[in-house]
Design an enzyme around this catalytic site. Structure first.
Site, PDB file in Angstrom:
ATOM      1  N   GLU A  22       0.781  -1.118   0.011  1.00  0.00           N
ATOM      2  CA  GLU A  22       0.148  -0.127   0.003  1.00  0.00           C
ATOM      3  C   GLU A  22       0.822   1.397  -0.019  1.00  0.00           C
ATOM      4  O   GLU A  22       0.202   2.387  -0.365  1.00  0.00           O
ATOM      5  CB  GLU A  22      -0.861  -0.239   1.321  1.00  0.00           C
ATOM      6  CG  GLU A  22      -1.977  -1.032   1.238  1.00  0.00           C
ATOM      7  CD  GLU A  22      -2.913  -0.794   2.448  1.00  0.00           C
ATOM      8  OE1 GLU A  22      -4.021  -0.738   2.368  1.00  0.00           O
ATOM      9  OE2 GLU A  22      -2.119  -1.049   3.668  1.00  0.00           O
ATOM     10  N   TYR A  54     -16.499  25.824  -0.787  1.00  0.00           N
ATOM     11  CA  TYR A  54     -16.470  24.368  -0.771  1.00  0.00           C
ATOM     12  C   TYR A  54     -15.243  23.835  -1.914  1.00  0.00           C
ATOM     13  O   TYR A  54     -14.678  22.825  -1.809  1.00  0.00           O
ATOM     14  CB  TYR A  54     -17.597  23.533  -0.846  1.00  0.00           C
ATOM     15  CG  TYR A  54     -18.502  24.134  -2.251  1.00  0.00           C
ATOM     16  CD1 TYR A  54     -18.255  23.439  -3.366  1.00  0.00           C
ATOM     17  CD2 TYR A  54     -19.672  24.685  -1.911  1.00  0.00           C
ATOM     18  CE1 TYR A  54     -19.022  23.837  -4.616  1.00  0.00           C
ATOM     19  CE2 TYR A  54     -20.543  25.295  -2.890  1.00  0.00           C
ATOM     20  CZ  TYR A  54     -19.985  24.784  -4.368  1.00  0.00           C
ATOM     21  OH  TYR A  54     -21.050  25.185  -5.356  1.00  0.00           O
ATOM     22  N   ILE A  73      -6.649   5.577   7.951  1.00  0.00           N
ATOM     23  CA  ILE A  73      -7.541   6.562   7.525  1.00  0.00           C
ATOM     24  C   ILE A  73      -8.354   7.190   8.862  1.00  0.00           C
ATOM     25  O   ILE A  73      -8.635   8.321   8.456  1.00  0.00           O
ATOM     26  CB  ILE A  73      -8.823   5.766   6.713  1.00  0.00           C
ATOM     27  CG1 ILE A  73      -9.428   4.797   7.549  1.00  0.00           C
ATOM     28  CG2 ILE A  73      -8.021   5.237   5.447  1.00  0.00           C
ATOM     29  CD1 ILE A  73     -10.490   3.948   6.905  1.00  0.00           C
ATOM     30  N   GLU A  74      -8.119   6.905   9.963  1.00  0.00           N
ATOM     31  CA  GLU A  74      -8.308   7.620  11.090  1.00  0.00           C
ATOM     32  C   GLU A  74      -7.622   8.693  11.128  1.00  0.00           C
ATOM     33  O   GLU A  74      -8.266   9.803  11.515  1.00  0.00           O
ATOM     34  CB  GLU A  74      -8.376   6.651  12.475  1.00  0.00           C
ATOM     35  CG  GLU A  74      -9.194   5.448  12.506  1.00  0.00           C
ATOM     36  CD  GLU A  74      -8.779   4.234  11.680  1.00  0.00           C
ATOM     37  OE1 GLU A  74      -9.245   3.134  11.838  1.00  0.00           O
ATOM     38  OE2 GLU A  74      -7.845   4.240  10.778  1.00  0.00           O
ATOM     39  N   LYS A  99     -12.367   3.524   1.993  1.00  0.00           N
ATOM     40  CA  LYS A  99     -10.974   2.905   1.241  1.00  0.00           C
ATOM     41  C   LYS A  99     -11.952   1.525   0.508  1.00  0.00           C
ATOM     42  O   LYS A  99     -11.929   0.540   1.213  1.00  0.00           O
ATOM     43  CB  LYS A  99     -10.260   2.459   2.522  1.00  0.00           C
ATOM     44  CG  LYS A  99      -8.779   1.966   1.773  1.00  0.00           C
ATOM     45  CD  LYS A  99      -7.723   1.832   2.989  1.00  0.00           C
ATOM     46  CE  LYS A  99      -6.573   1.207   2.329  1.00  0.00           C
ATOM     47  NZ  LYS A  99      -5.609   1.205   3.556  1.00  0.00           N
TER      48      LYS A  99
END
Length: 122
Positions: A22, A54, A73-74, A99
């Site tokens: 990864e 935005y 990802i946290e 993900k």
């Protein structure tokens, strides 16, 4: 407050993960950002300067994901939430990170966090 400015399914190609494979190539994540913000002043005057940009927010979210090369990802969700609370006039934010390549047996794995101005990291 019920008003929200939303960005959904923001596709971000970045290095993300704990496994060596990864860390070698970017993979696509999808992010949703919901920002609690009273839009009435902007709507009353039809004034862009009284709302959240935005496009700029989405560019900042993508920049954080790409440049930092997080393992979790946290961590990405926390950093995005903190950045939005620091750089925009929003009161609260929900950040979702999905993900798709995380599990072979599921469409995606993900995390969702909610943060308010003045609580912890924001």
């Amino acid at each position: 407050m019920a008003d929200k400015i939303q960005i959904h399914d923001l596709a971000v190609d970045c290095v993300m993960g704990i496994h060596p494979w990864e860390r070698q190539h970017a993979q696509r994540l999808f992010m949703d950002v919901e920002m609690a913000f009273d839009v009435r002043p902007a709507a009353a005057d039809d004034d862009f300067t009284k709302t959240v940009d935005y496009d700029a927010a989405s560019q900042g979210v993508e920049r954080i994901a790409v440049e930092w090369r997080f393992r979790l990802i946290e961590t990405l969700a926390e950093r995005v939430a903190a950045w939005l609370l620091e750089t925009t006039p929003i009161d609260a934010v929900t950040v979702r990170v999905r993900k798709p390549q995380a599990l072979n047996r599921a469409a995606w794995a993900g995390v969702e966090i909610h943060r308010r101005r003045g609580e912890g990291g924001g």
